[in-house]
Design an enzyme around this catalytic site. Sequence first.
Site, short mmCIF file in Angstrom:
data_model
loop_
_atom_site.label_atom_id
_atom_site.label_comp_id
_atom_site.label_asym_id
_atom_site.label_seq_id
_atom_site.Cartn_x
_atom_site.Cartn_y
_atom_site.Cartn_z
CE LYS A 116 30.66 -12.80 9.19
NZ LYS A 116 30.80 -14.23 9.57
CG HIS B 179 -2.01 -0.99 1.18
ND1 HIS B 179 -3.15 -0.81 0.42
CD2 HIS B 179 -2.14 -2.20 1.77
CE1 HIS B 179 -3.94 -1.86 0.56
NE2 HIS B 179 -3.36 -2.72 1.37
#
Length: 220
Positions: free
Chosen positions: A203, A133
């Site tokens: 990482k 929405h």
Amino acid sequence: MTWAWSLPPRVRRVAAAVVHGVHDWVADVGAVGPDDPLGRRFGRFGQGSCLVYPQGAIYNEDHIWIGEGTIVGPNTCITAGIAAGQPLLSDPVVRIGDRCLIGRFCHIVGHWSIEIGDDIQTGPYVYITDQNHTYVDPDQPIGRQWPVEASVRIGSGSWLGAHVVILPGTTIGEHVVVAAGAVVRGEIPDRCVVAGVPAKVVKRWVDGRGWVPERDGVPL
């Protein structure tokens, strides 16, 4: 203690064996493969793939493609649109690749384009959608404002942990780990680990160094 535990041990063991046997039989018979009536309603349903019983909500299967050797866990919902018979603007709306494993109680809710690559695994309760929405009008309830779509793509070889949320407009690269509970939106590069709300790279794989922690967008 329930009444069943008050039964004589031998009677309870026999009754338990019968109950578990019936349960296993129902699960086996209720699984959906490519040659079953429900499987044949899909746009594509590859050999060796299976929807484990019990299935969650499934709408507009003709706009859903499933590759070969893919397992969809129990109570998982896969929908194109939100109601059966809804007119759709693309085909397929949801595409799941080969050799994927979709965990139990996941929701894959497509309206425009969700593409899940090959060899992808998810934990349970993962939510993937390409529609949300808007909230451009502060005076209107958000649920009444017109939703917008943005395609989603998840690259092959990736892993989504339990309770991950993938929002519209997300592109995840190949061989990416998405940590449990992460909420992902935007572009995620190949071969990295993302975590958090909103998800950020923590990482990266660096040739010659392996998995390297990341801080402020720079490998340490």
